[in-house]
Design a protein around this motif. Structure first.
Motif, PDB file in Angstrom:
ATOM      1  N   VAL A  95       0.627  -1.068   0.080  1.00  0.00           N
ATOM      2  CA  VAL A  95      -0.541  -0.059  -0.127  1.00  0.00           C
ATOM      3  C   VAL A  95       0.832   1.114   0.290  1.00  0.00           C
ATOM      4  CG1 VAL A  95      -1.213   1.231   0.875  1.00  0.00           C
ATOM      5  CG2 VAL A  95      -2.136  -0.771   0.832  1.00  0.00           C
ATOM      6  N   ASP A  96       1.401   1.291   0.822  1.00  0.00           N
ATOM      7  CA  ASP A  96       2.617   2.606   0.821  1.00  0.00           C
ATOM      8  C   ASP A  96       3.441   2.619  -0.215  1.00  0.00           C
ATOM      9  OD1 ASP A  96       1.910   2.809   3.598  1.00  0.00           O
ATOM     10  OD2 ASP A  96       3.677   2.186   4.798  1.00  0.00           O
ATOM     11  N   LEU A  97       3.986   1.361  -0.917  1.00  0.00           N
ATOM     12  CA  LEU A  97       4.656   1.953  -2.672  1.00  0.00           C
ATOM     13  C   LEU A  97       3.636   2.585  -3.442  1.00  0.00           C
ATOM     14  CD1 LEU A  97       6.650  -1.441  -2.567  1.00  0.00           C
ATOM     15  CD2 LEU A  97       7.360   0.532  -1.680  1.00  0.00           C
ATOM     16  N   ALA A  98       2.064   1.784  -3.132  1.00  0.00           N
ATOM     17  CA  ALA A  98       1.238   2.413  -3.945  1.00  0.00           C
ATOM     18  C   ALA A  98       0.993   3.767  -4.197  1.00  0.00           C
ATOM     19  CB  ALA A  98       0.818   1.370  -4.253  1.00  0.00           C
ATOM     20  N   ALA A  99       1.204   4.043  -2.592  1.00  0.00           N
ATOM     21  CA  ALA A  99       0.893   5.079  -2.468  1.00  0.00           C
ATOM     22  C   ALA A  99       2.146   6.490  -2.884  1.00  0.00           C
ATOM     23  CB  ALA A  99       0.716   6.077  -0.617  1.00  0.00           C
ATOM     24  N   VAL A 105       4.624  11.209  -7.925  1.00  0.00           N
ATOM     25  CA  VAL A 105       4.664  12.087  -9.368  1.00  0.00           C
ATOM     26  C   VAL A 105       4.227  13.359  -9.345  1.00  0.00           C
ATOM     27  CG1 VAL A 105       2.705  11.760 -11.037  1.00  0.00           C
ATOM     28  CG2 VAL A 105       3.758   9.626 -10.863  1.00  0.00           C
ATOM     29  N   LYS A 106       3.230  12.980  -8.245  1.00  0.00           N
ATOM     30  CA  LYS A 106       2.901  14.853  -7.964  1.00  0.00           C
ATOM     31  C   LYS A 106       4.093  15.719  -8.128  1.00  0.00           C
ATOM     32  CE  LYS A 106      -1.454  13.495  -5.633  1.00  0.00           C
ATOM     33  NZ  LYS A 106      -2.481  13.024  -4.312  1.00  0.00           N
ATOM     34  N   LEU A 107       5.086  15.393  -6.884  1.00  0.00           N
ATOM     35  CA  LEU A 107       6.574  15.209  -6.813  1.00  0.00           C
ATOM     36  C   LEU A 107       7.396  15.856  -7.777  1.00  0.00           C
ATOM     37  CD1 LEU A 107       7.826  14.006  -3.061  1.00  0.00           C
ATOM     38  CD2 LEU A 107       6.946  16.586  -3.931  1.00  0.00           C
ATOM     39  N   GLY A 108       6.871  15.230  -9.062  1.00  0.00           N
ATOM     40  CA  GLY A 108       7.795  15.658 -10.353  1.00  0.00           C
ATOM     41  C   GLY A 108       8.520  14.178 -10.855  1.00  0.00           C
ATOM     42  N   GLY A 109       8.045  13.078  -9.993  1.00  0.00           N
ATOM     43  CA  GLY A 109       8.852  12.044 -10.676  1.00  0.00           C
ATOM     44  C   GLY A 109       7.886  11.097 -11.481  1.00  0.00           C
ATOM     45  N   ARG A 110       8.659   9.915 -11.443  1.00  0.00           N
ATOM     46  CA  ARG A 110       7.703   9.050 -12.429  1.00  0.00           C
ATOM     47  C   ARG A 110       7.571   7.959 -12.039  1.00  0.00           C
ATOM     48  NH1 ARG A 110      12.820  10.378 -14.854  1.00  0.00           N
ATOM     49  NH2 ARG A 110      13.338   7.573 -14.086  1.00  0.00           N
ATOM     50  N   PRO A 111       6.689   7.218 -11.600  1.00  0.00           N
ATOM     51  CA  PRO A 111       5.965   5.652 -11.044  1.00  0.00           C
ATOM     52  C   PRO A 111       7.276   4.955 -10.502  1.00  0.00           C
ATOM     53  CG  PRO A 111       4.147   6.341 -12.891  1.00  0.00           C
ATOM     54  CD  PRO A 111       5.999   7.332 -13.613  1.00  0.00           C
ATOM     55  N   ALA A 645      -9.590 -11.781  -9.231  1.00  0.00           N
ATOM     56  CA  ALA A 645      -9.203 -10.347 -10.212  1.00  0.00           C
ATOM     57  C   ALA A 645      -8.732  -9.731  -9.718  1.00  0.00           C
ATOM     58  CB  ALA A 645     -10.942 -10.203 -10.856  1.00  0.00           C
ATOM     59  N   SER A 646      -7.372  -8.631 -10.099  1.00  0.00           N
ATOM     60  CA  SER A 646      -6.990  -7.590  -9.769  1.00  0.00           C
ATOM     61  C   SER A 646      -6.782  -6.756 -11.169  1.00  0.00           C
ATOM     62  CB  SER A 646      -5.261  -8.242  -9.757  1.00  0.00           C
ATOM     63  OG  SER A 646      -4.808  -9.122 -10.636  1.00  0.00           O
ATOM     64  N   PRO A 647      -6.373  -5.732 -10.749  1.00  0.00           N
ATOM     65  CA  PRO A 647      -6.681  -4.121 -11.873  1.00  0.00           C
ATOM     66  C   PRO A 647      -4.798  -4.207 -12.559  1.00  0.00           C
ATOM     67  CG  PRO A 647      -5.954  -3.484 -10.231  1.00  0.00           C
ATOM     68  CD  PRO A 647      -6.463  -4.928  -9.192  1.00  0.00           C
ATOM     69  N   ASP A 648      -5.135  -3.587 -13.811  1.00  0.00           N
ATOM     70  CA  ASP A 648      -2.939  -3.541 -14.071  1.00  0.00           C
ATOM     71  C   ASP A 648      -2.865  -2.046 -14.423  1.00  0.00           C
ATOM     72  OD1 ASP A 648      -3.049  -6.407 -15.409  1.00  0.00           O
ATOM     73  OD2 ASP A 648      -4.822  -5.964 -16.436  1.00  0.00           O
ATOM     74  N   GLY A 649      -2.050  -1.698 -14.283  1.00  0.00           N
ATOM     75  CA  GLY A 649      -1.667  -0.876 -14.536  1.00  0.00           C
ATOM     76  C   GLY A 649      -0.126  -0.263 -13.698  1.00  0.00           C
ATOM     77  N   GLU A 650       0.804   0.711 -14.028  1.00  0.00           N
ATOM     78  CA  GLU A 650       1.742   0.909 -13.317  1.00  0.00           C
ATOM     79  C   GLU A 650       0.899   1.886 -11.737  1.00  0.00           C
ATOM     80  OE1 GLU A 650       3.870   3.265 -15.865  1.00  0.00           O
ATOM     81  OE2 GLU A 650       5.635   2.074 -16.045  1.00  0.00           O
ATOM     82  N   LEU A 651       0.260   2.804 -11.246  1.00  0.00           N
ATOM     83  CA  LEU A 651      -0.442   3.228 -10.437  1.00  0.00           C
ATOM     84  C   LEU A 651      -2.053   2.661 -10.704  1.00  0.00           C
ATOM     85  CD1 LEU A 651      -0.031   6.825 -11.520  1.00  0.00           C
ATOM     86  CD2 LEU A 651       1.635   5.645  -9.766  1.00  0.00           C
ATOM     87  N   TYR A 652      -1.803   1.971  -9.030  1.00  0.00           N
ATOM     88  CA  TYR A 652      -3.100   1.486  -8.332  1.00  0.00           C
ATOM     89  C   TYR A 652      -4.360   2.408  -8.621  1.00  0.00           C
ATOM     90  CZ  TYR A 652      -5.599  -1.638  -5.193  1.00  0.00           C
ATOM     91  OH  TYR A 652      -6.863  -2.293  -5.084  1.00  0.00           O
ATOM     92  N   THR A 659     -12.909  -0.857   2.470  1.00  0.00           N
ATOM     93  CA  THR A 659     -12.570  -0.986   3.925  1.00  0.00           C
ATOM     94  C   THR A 659     -11.408  -1.524   3.704  1.00  0.00           C
ATOM     95  OG1 THR A 659     -13.749  -2.628   4.469  1.00  0.00           O
ATOM     96  CG2 THR A 659     -15.578   0.063   4.844  1.00  0.00           C
ATOM     97  N   TYR A 660     -10.754  -1.803   2.859  1.00  0.00           N
ATOM     98  CA  TYR A 660      -9.478  -2.994   3.362  1.00  0.00           C
ATOM     99  C   TYR A 660      -7.855  -2.154   3.056  1.00  0.00           C
ATOM    100  CZ  TYR A 660     -11.684  -7.561   4.552  1.00  0.00           C
ATOM    101  OH  TYR A 660     -12.605  -8.411   4.795  1.00  0.00           O
ATOM    102  N   ILE A 661      -8.775  -1.789   1.149  1.00  0.00           N
ATOM    103  CA  ILE A 661      -7.258  -1.221   0.603  1.00  0.00           C
ATOM    104  C   ILE A 661      -7.513   0.554   0.444  1.00  0.00           C
ATOM    105  CG2 ILE A 661      -5.807  -1.167  -0.917  1.00  0.00           C
ATOM    106  CD1 ILE A 661      -5.185  -3.480   0.620  1.00  0.00           C
ATOM    107  N   LYS A 662      -6.542   1.590   1.361  1.00  0.00           N
ATOM    108  CA  LYS A 662      -6.808   2.545   1.541  1.00  0.00           C
ATOM    109  C   LYS A 662      -5.953   3.521   1.029  1.00  0.00           C
ATOM    110  CE  LYS A 662      -8.580   6.691   3.979  1.00  0.00           C
ATOM    111  NZ  LYS A 662      -7.601   7.049   4.082  1.00  0.00           N
ATOM    112  N   ASN A 663      -5.681   4.721   0.040  1.00  0.00           N
ATOM    113  CA  ASN A 663      -4.080   5.302  -0.171  1.00  0.00           C
ATOM    114  C   ASN A 663      -4.277   6.181   1.583  1.00  0.00           C
ATOM    115  OD1 ASN A 663      -2.125   6.589  -0.826  1.00  0.00           O
ATOM    116  ND2 ASN A 663      -2.831   7.754  -2.477  1.00  0.00           N
ATOM    117  N   PRO A 664      -3.212   5.642   2.368  1.00  0.00           N
ATOM    118  CA  PRO A 664      -2.974   6.380   2.959  1.00  0.00           C
ATOM    119  C   PRO A 664      -2.318   8.049   3.424  1.00  0.00           C
ATOM    120  CG  PRO A 664      -0.674   5.572   2.832  1.00  0.00           C
ATOM    121  CD  PRO A 664      -1.835   5.133   1.637  1.00  0.00           C
ATOM    122  N   PRO A 665      -2.296   8.547   4.804  1.00  0.00           N
ATOM    123  CA  PRO A 665      -2.360  10.310   4.302  1.00  0.00           C
ATOM    124  C   PRO A 665      -0.645  10.540   4.711  1.00  0.00           C
ATOM    125  CG  PRO A 665      -2.667   9.960   6.394  1.00  0.00           C
ATOM    126  CD  PRO A 665      -3.159   8.372   5.345  1.00  0.00           C
TER     127      PRO A 665
END
Length: 916
Positions: A95-99, A105-111, A645-652, A659-665
């Motif tokens: 989760v932290d790595l996905a966040a 990306v928001k800081l100007g970097g790449r996934p 089933a699971s999603p694809d993509g570099e960003l989650y 209620t299981y997986i959430k982008n932490p603050p």
């Protein structure tokens, strides 16, 4: 890689050529032959990572000239070769790595900048619970329930396996992380291509479970860290550490008849905890090693967290190679391990020079006696012969106030959880129950859980075969488990099932109730599942003080089961014996376990297998073919896993309804500007605790009560109580986890004397108002009031739970002031930006006259430059108490982490700065 000491050399093994950093070459300038084995591995790590920035020649010289008697003072950088995770701690890691991908990306970097740079492997082993037991379909039923509960989490991990390079997942129903690590993932010597050159170097690792040290048994240096440290290592950040002291533990003799590796490790745990090895390395040596199989060494290494050591390592020797052959490793790998260990001076045999140690302990293994440990700490060893009196003493202490029933028992009755029969004529401490139409009486001391569980022992064929042979002998005499005992067998890997089956012992264990319930940690981490409703009703009606006996490594308060107050660690055969006995008050060394089909008494000594029987059974059943077959497709998984089933993509693709997986603050509003370590003013105490507050007390664990803050949150989100699952399964959602921090039913906030439960006083109300810790923390947050925790000795002992630090931060705690900290939790607090402050020697809250009602200020932090800070506590009556505390930011890198707000923020800023 720089090469200031000209140590780069070449090794040829079976036609393959490897570069390596030569310790003997360095030995031409320094006397490194005297160094402990573990420090030689650290030294090689420095040589290979010398870069002029994190690793300087001065660091290498300091370690090469190590003074055994000196207190740790020199910081070095350590870069593990790989990382291993389990799913409870691994999910928040991913989760932290996905966040972090979103944040960079928001800081100007790449996934793709957020990607493991070293091999990182996750084993799903903490999610299976013992819902069904003592039935032929227990394994399948528990597996089905596990997938129903955890489909979303598992889908997220499947996304991670696809999205991240250098990241692999061992699916559920395979084994326990540490046993899978020992049997398959461990390399002992690793190879990697760097700049077109193939290098060989020691296998070292960080693990997000404190029992990562189990792999120390095969000569691999590694230890448990918090998820945040593991993530930093995965992202290429070396860990800062002080050159440690190393305690040598000399083993002589061999185990006597009737004693097991479990008895040995409980003895070692007691000795080392008494000696004091927190923050130190422990290294085993001596003539006794020749009588200690690899599995026994792994058992000792596994329990390192229980005696507080960073690691507990054995050297590479002939027995290490024997185990590699047994477990199906390739001939080329075994040849490389032997050649590398010998050329580097890492090989141990009778002619090996004795190392120097900071201190030395010694144990003649011939003196080891059958033992258990409990009722609530793994270092509290109890001789088997003393169990009846020890149990009675524990019961007396625990039942001193029977009129104060725990809230979970009262709720159980209120919710119609069942009723015991015929109890109106009996006093407290006993209850009559009916199971399957039979009436029986259970009393204080009744064993209600008997579990063969945990990596500590299920990795060890000797104790597992001993349990099977004892079960066979008991079944032949007509004995079986007592009806009130919940029995379970959770093998550490499928190899265990195979050799028990081949030996004909699996069926014998089943005859007395020990059916395989799953391949995972189960009871040892609190996934013991519900007790039979009749037993729960009896416990409630008689206010009983009942027990569990488990072959695990942890027995802290509230960990195993909410209704079970006494928990004893024991070897697998003793677990079987107590399932037959049904009570901890029975002297099983003298009294019969039951009667046979002819009415004759049956004694434990008649059932206990000889060492020779155990040895012969292992020789006849266990072989490399079992390991090769079971690990041939270890990452593939079964049909249930592959159907998720699971999603694809570099960003989650975060789901706002989850209620299981959430982008932490943690990264909300983050900029490239580095912060400061500011003084603290106007702080209040959220928790005022005594000694031995464990991460089990702090971190959310076990079941979620519907009346708890977390339960109320889930109900508000439309989750029915029967679908709450456990806190462990919801570690990917910070909203759930922060509500469960400090919410353990056994935690005692000294604001309320000896009262148990996760409550506190909110001083923003007058008079102060009693409420749940989370609710008070949210009031304080609205008031913009910073918070402190005050505690006694050994704060944060237990598992390497990063949520014990994450939850502390999210509650608004700025600093923890304690008499002493356990190593991993202190590091985790720093990694989350929470200051660990320590009372000066001889002082504590009581001696200073503190009661937690004060308003606090912490000054003199000097942006992390000061090792001392001043605490000013203003009492309600206006009196001021001033005292100094040690600031436990132990290295310059830890100061950097604190300034950045935590290690993840530090890494993000470093990576984002290199985005161009």
């Amino acid at each position: 890689m720089l090469n200031s000491f000209a140590t780069r050399a070449q090794l040829d093994v079976n036609g393959n050529t490897y570069a390596y950093a030569s310790l003997p070459a360095l030995g031409q300038r320094f006397d490194i032959a005297r160094l402990p084995y573990s420090l030689k591995i650290l030294l090689e790590n420095l040589l290979r990572h010398e870069d002029g920035v994190s690793v300087l020649p001065a660091h290498i010289e300091a370690l090469a000239q190590w003074n055994p008697a000196a207190e740790p003072a020199t910081e070095i950088a350590f870069m593990p070769a790989r990382v291993i995770l389990q799913d409870f701690t691994g999910v928040p890691c991913v989760v932290d790595l996905a966040a972090m991908r979103d944040a960079v990306v928001k800081l100007g970097g790449r996934p793709e900048q957020i990607n493991p740079l070293i091999p990182s492997e996750l084993v799903i082993d903490h999610s299976v619970q013992v819902d069904v037991f003592a039935r032929p379909d227990a394994l399948d039923a528990n597996g089905r329930i596990e997938f129903e509960r955890n489909t979303e989490r598992y889908g997220f991990l499947r996304w991670g396996q696809k999205a991240f390079g250098n990241f692999k997942v061992v699916p559920p129903n395979t084994g326990i992380v540490h046993q899978v690590n020992l049997e398959y993932l461990a390399r002992v010597v690793m190879t990697r291509e760097l700049d077109g050159v193939q290098w060989a170097f020691p296998d070292t690792l960080f693990g997000t479970d404190s029992h990562t040290t189990m792999v120390n048994g095969i000569g691999i240096l590694g230890w448990g860290v918090g998820g945040i440290e593991a993530e930093a290592a995965m992202l290429g950040q070396p860990a800062s550490m002080l050159i440690p002291q190393v305690v040598g533990f000399k083993l002589t003799g061999k185990l006597p008849e009737g004693a097991t590796a479990t008895d040995l490790v409980l003895t070692v745990t007691e000795m080392l905890r008494r000696h004091g090895v927190v923050g130190k390395f422990v290294e085993f040596f001596g003539a006794g090693l020749q009588h200690l199989p690899l599995a026994d060494r792994a058992t000792i290494g596994n329990m390192s967290p229980e005696y507080g050591a960073t690691c507990a390592i054995f050297p590479i020797d002939a027995e290490s190679l024997n185990y590699l052959r047994l477990s199906g490793r390739s001939d080329d790998q075994i040849a490389l391990v032997e050649a590398y260990a010998k050329v580097q001076g890492l090989w141990h045999d009778a002619s090996s020079p004795h190392a120097q140690y900071s201190a030395t302990l010694e144990l003649d293994m011939g003196t080891v006696l059958p033992s258990l440990a409990g009722p609530k700490r793994p270092q509290d060893r109890v001789l088997l012969t003393d169990m009846p009196s020890a149990s009675r003493a524990a019961i007396s202490q625990l039942t001193a106030a029977r009129d104060k029933r725990s809230s979970e028992v009262a709720d159980f009755i209120a919710e119609g959880g069942g009723a015991a029969v015929g109890n109106e004529q009996h006093g407290k401490g006993q209850a009559d129950i009916a199971i399957d139409g039979s009436h029986m009486r259970i009393k204080d001391g009744a064993v209600v859980i008997a579990a063969i569980t945990s990596c500590t022992n299920t990795s060890n064929p000797a104790v597992m075969v001993a349990a099977g042979l004892l079960a066979r002998n008991a079944a032949a005499r007509g004995l079986t488990r007592k009806p009130w005992v919940k029995t379970s067998l959770a093998p550490g890997s499928r190899v265990v099932t195979d050799y028990l089956q081949r030996a004909g012992l699996l069926a014998e264990l089943e005859k007395i109730g020990f059916y395989t319930v799953g391949y995972g940690c189960t009871t040892c981490i609190g996934n013991s599942g519900p007790l039979p409703v009749e037993v729960s009703a009896g416990i409630a009606a008689g206010d009983l003080c009942v027990a569990s006996v488990l072959s695990g490594n942890r027995n802290f308060e509230g960990r195993i089961h909410a209704e079970v107050k006494m928990n004893y660690l024991a070897s697998p055969p003793l677990v079987v014996a107590y399932a037959l006995a049904g009570s901890t008050e029975l002297d099983i060394t003298k009294e019969p376990l039951g009667t046979d089909t002819h009415g004759a008494p049956v004694y434990l000594k008649e059932l206990w297998p000889s060492n020779q029987d155990i040895h012969n059974t292992i020789l006849a059943t266990l072989g490399p073919d079992m390991f090769k077959q079971n690990y041939a497709d270890v990452f593939k998984g079964d049909a249930r896993w592959n159907a998720i089933a699971s999603p694809d993509g570099e960003l989650y693709a975060w789901n706002a309804e989850s209620t299981y997986i959430k982008n932490p603050p943690y990264f909300d509003g983050m900029t490239m500007q580095v912060g400061r370590i500011d003084d603290i003013h106007g702080a209040r105490v959220l928790g005022y605790f005594g000694d031995s507050i464990t991460t089990d007390h702090i971190s959310p664990a076990g079941s979620i009560k519907k009346e708890s803050p977390a339960g109320r949150y889930l109900i508000a989100r439309g989750v029915a109580p029967q679908d709450f699952n456990s806190y462990g399964s919801r570690r990917g959602n910070d909203d759930v986890m922060v509500r469960g921090t400090f919410a353990n039913i056994r935690i005692k906030n000294l604001f309320f004397g000896g009262e148990e439960g996760g409550n506190t006083l909110y001083f923003g109300a007058q008079p102060p108002e009693k409420m749940a810790i989370f609710d008070a923390a949210m009031h304080y947050k609205a008031d913009a009031t910073p918070l402190l925790v005050i505690a006694g000795k050994e704060y944060g002992t237990g598992s390497s739970r990063d949520w014990a630090a994450k939850g502390t931060l999210l509650l608004g705690v700025k600093a923890v002031i304690a008499e002493s900290f356990e190593r991993i939790h202190r590091s985790n607090l720093v990694g989350m930006g929470v200051l660990p402050l320590q009372f000066r020697a001889g002082q504590n809250a009581a001696s200073l006259g503190l009661d937690g009602h004060e308003t606090y200020a912490v000054s003199g932090l000097a942006d992390g430059a000061s090792k001392l800070a001043t605490v000013t506590a203003t009492r309600v009556d206006g009196r001021i108490i001033t005292f100094e505390v040690d600031v436990l930011l132990l290295t310059p890198k830890e100061v950097d982490y604190a300034r950045h707000g935590g290690v993840l923020q530090y890494v993000l800023r470093q990576l984002a700065a290199r985005a161009d």
